[in-house]
Design a protein around this motif. Structure first.
Motif, short mmCIF file in Angstrom:
data_model
loop_
_atom_site.label_atom_id
_atom_site.label_comp_id
_atom_site.label_asym_id
_atom_site.label_seq_id
_atom_site.Cartn_x
_atom_site.Cartn_y
_atom_site.Cartn_z
N THR A 180 0.74 -1.03 0.03
CA THR A 180 -0.04 -0.16 -0.20
C THR A 180 0.74 1.33 0.06
O THR A 180 1.96 1.27 0.21
CB THR A 180 -0.82 -0.03 1.31
OG1 THR A 180 -0.12 0.15 2.33
CG2 THR A 180 -1.72 -1.21 1.27
N LYS A 211 -4.74 3.08 1.87
CA LYS A 211 -4.77 1.57 1.71
C LYS A 211 -4.61 1.29 0.41
O LYS A 211 -4.94 0.02 -0.03
CB LYS A 211 -6.07 1.01 2.15
CG LYS A 211 -6.02 1.38 3.98
CD LYS A 211 -7.47 1.04 4.35
CE LYS A 211 -7.55 -0.49 4.57
NZ LYS A 211 -8.85 -0.69 5.58
N HIS A 280 -5.15 -0.46 10.01
CA HIS A 280 -4.15 -0.69 8.69
C HIS A 280 -2.75 -0.61 9.43
O HIS A 280 -2.32 0.02 10.06
CB HIS A 280 -4.27 0.22 7.67
CG HIS A 280 -3.65 -0.06 6.32
ND1 HIS A 280 -3.64 -1.13 5.69
CD2 HIS A 280 -2.51 0.78 5.70
CE1 HIS A 280 -2.76 -1.20 4.86
NE2 HIS A 280 -2.32 0.02 4.77
N ILE A 294 -10.18 3.91 -2.37
CA ILE A 294 -9.07 2.83 -2.47
C ILE A 294 -9.00 2.23 -3.97
O ILE A 294 -10.14 1.74 -4.30
CB ILE A 294 -9.42 1.70 -1.37
CG1 ILE A 294 -9.61 2.25 0.01
CG2 ILE A 294 -8.35 0.30 -1.37
CD1 ILE A 294 -9.99 1.46 1.13
N LYS A 296 -7.13 -0.70 -5.87
CA LYS A 296 -6.05 -2.02 -5.93
C LYS A 296 -5.63 -2.59 -7.11
O LYS A 296 -4.67 -3.50 -6.92
CB LYS A 296 -6.87 -3.10 -5.03
CG LYS A 296 -7.19 -2.75 -3.64
CD LYS A 296 -5.86 -2.74 -2.86
CE LYS A 296 -6.35 -2.38 -1.49
NZ LYS A 296 -5.02 -2.38 -0.39
#
Length: 306
Positions: A180, A211, A280, A294, A296
Motif C-alpha cells: 500500500t 490503503k 491498517h 481505495i 487495488k
C-alpha cells in the motif's frame, strides 16, 4: 515523530534554551526499557543495564556547559533533534517540554535539564526513544551518527526526479508488510521524517487513499504525492505544527489537520463526506472515502498518465 514536528521543536529550542548554561542534570530518573542512553556510538541501543550505566555520565558531561545551537538532522535511524552542548551533541527523539521560571516541572522524565535562569527542559519518553550524547566531529555532526539514506524532504535534493526514481527502484509488488501507499511512504525510513500523522495530511492533499496499492497510482499519481509532500511539510512547520501535536510549551500547533482524530466523523473540508477511521498495518488510518477512494488494481490507474 515527523521531520516537521522535529523542526518545530528545534525552532522553539533555538529561542528558549540556546545560549543558556546547564546547572543541574537529572538523567534516567524513571528508567524505561525502550529509552536508550549512550555517550559513544558503540553503546547505541544497548541492553538496559548498559544504557543505565551510560546515563550516569550525563550529569558530569552536561553540567556547567552552555547550549550553543539547536538543529535537526536525518540519519539511517530516523530524525533527531540536536542540542549542541560543549563538545557534545545531545541527540533525542522524545517528546520535549520547556518550563519557564516558576512553572511546575513534571514528576516523571528521562532527562531533565535546569538552566542558569531557572527555566528547564524535560524529555519524557512514554513510548520510548533515544537520548544520545555523542562527541561532535569537525562537520558539527555527532561522531558515529549514520548518514541518511535519503535527502530531507525540505531540501532541493528531494526533487521530483529523486522521488520518482525512489519509486521506480522499489519492487512495489514485494513491499512488506503490504503493497500500500502507507507502507511505501511511512515504513523502512524510505523518506526520513515522514510519519503517520503528517502522512494523512499529505494523502488528503493528494487525494490518495493510504490503503491503495502503490502501483495503482501511476506516474501522475506519484507526481501528485510529491507535490503534496513539498506543500504540506513547510506549511505545517510554518504553522508551528499540527493541531494534534503539542509543542515544547504544551500547546497545539495551529495547522488544522484535515484527517485526524479531531475530524473523525466530521465533514471533509473538500467534499463534505464524513472522515472515517480504519485499522491498517497495525495502526489506524484516517481518510475521506469519497475524495480518497481505495484502488487495488494497478491496471486501472488512479490518475490519467497525461
Amino acid at each position: 515523530m515527523s521531520l516537521a514536528e522535529n523542526q518545530v521543536i528545534s525552532n522553539q529550542l533555538q529561542s528558549t534554551v540556546v545560549g543558556k548554561t546547564i546547572v543541574k542534570v537529572i538523567a534516567n530518573q524513571n528508567p524505561h526499557t525502550f529509552v536508550w542512553f549512550a555517550t559513544e556510538p558503540q553503546y547505541a541501543f544497548a541492553a538496559a543495564e548498559v544504557s543505565h550505566r551510560q546515563a550516569e555520565q550525563y550529569e558530569e558531561l552536561l553540567t556547567g556547559k552552555r547550549v550553543e545551537d539547536s538543529q535537526v538532522h536525518l540519519g539511517s535511524y530516523g530524525v533527531y533533534n540536536f542540542l549542541y552542548v560543549g563538545d557534545r551533541a545531545l541527540m533525542f527523539s522524545l517528546p520535549t517540554r520547556y518550563y519557564a521560571v516558576g512553572e511546575k516541572p513534571p514528576k516523571r522524565h528521562q532527562l531533565y535539564l535546569i538552566f542558569d535562569d531557572g527555566s528547564s527542559l524535560a524529555l519524557c519518553g512514554s513510548l520510548g526513544g533515544a537520548i544520545y550524547l555523542f562527541r561532535v566531529d569537525e562537520k558539527g555532526l555527532a561522531v558515529g551518527y549514520p548518514p541518511p539514506d535519503a535527502p530531507s524532504v525540505l531540501s532541493d535534493d528531494f526533487s521530483e526526479s529523486f522521488f520518482l526514481d525512489l519509486i521506480k527502484n522499489t519492487d512495489l509488488e514485494k513491499l512488506k508488510p503490504a503493497k500500500t501507499v502507507k507502507c511505501f511512504l511511512a515504513t523502512n525510513n524510505r523518506i526520513p521524517g515522514l510519519d503517520n500523522s503528517i502522512l494523512h495530511e499529505i494523502l488528503w492533499e493528494a487525494q490518495v487513499n493510504p490503503k491503495s496499492d502503490m502501483a495503482a497510482l501511476g506516474e501522475a499519481g506519484y507526481k501528485r504525492l510529491y507535490a503534496a509532500i513539498k506543500k504540506v511539510f513547510p506549511a505545517v512547520i510554518e504553522a508551528g505544527g499540527l493541531d494534534t501535536w503539542k509543542d515544547i510549551f504544551g500547546k497545539p500547533g495551529v495547522y488544522a489537520a484535515k484527517v485526524s482524530r479531531n475530524t473523525l466523523g466530521k465533514p471533509c473540508g473538500r467534499c463534505g463526506e464524513p472522515i472515517v477511521k480504519e485499522p491498517h498495518l497495525g495502526g489506524v488510518v484516517y481518510y475521506c472515502p469519497k475524495c480518497q477512494p481505495i484502488h487495488k488494481n494497478k491496471k486501472e490507474r488512479l490518475y490519467d498518465e497525461t
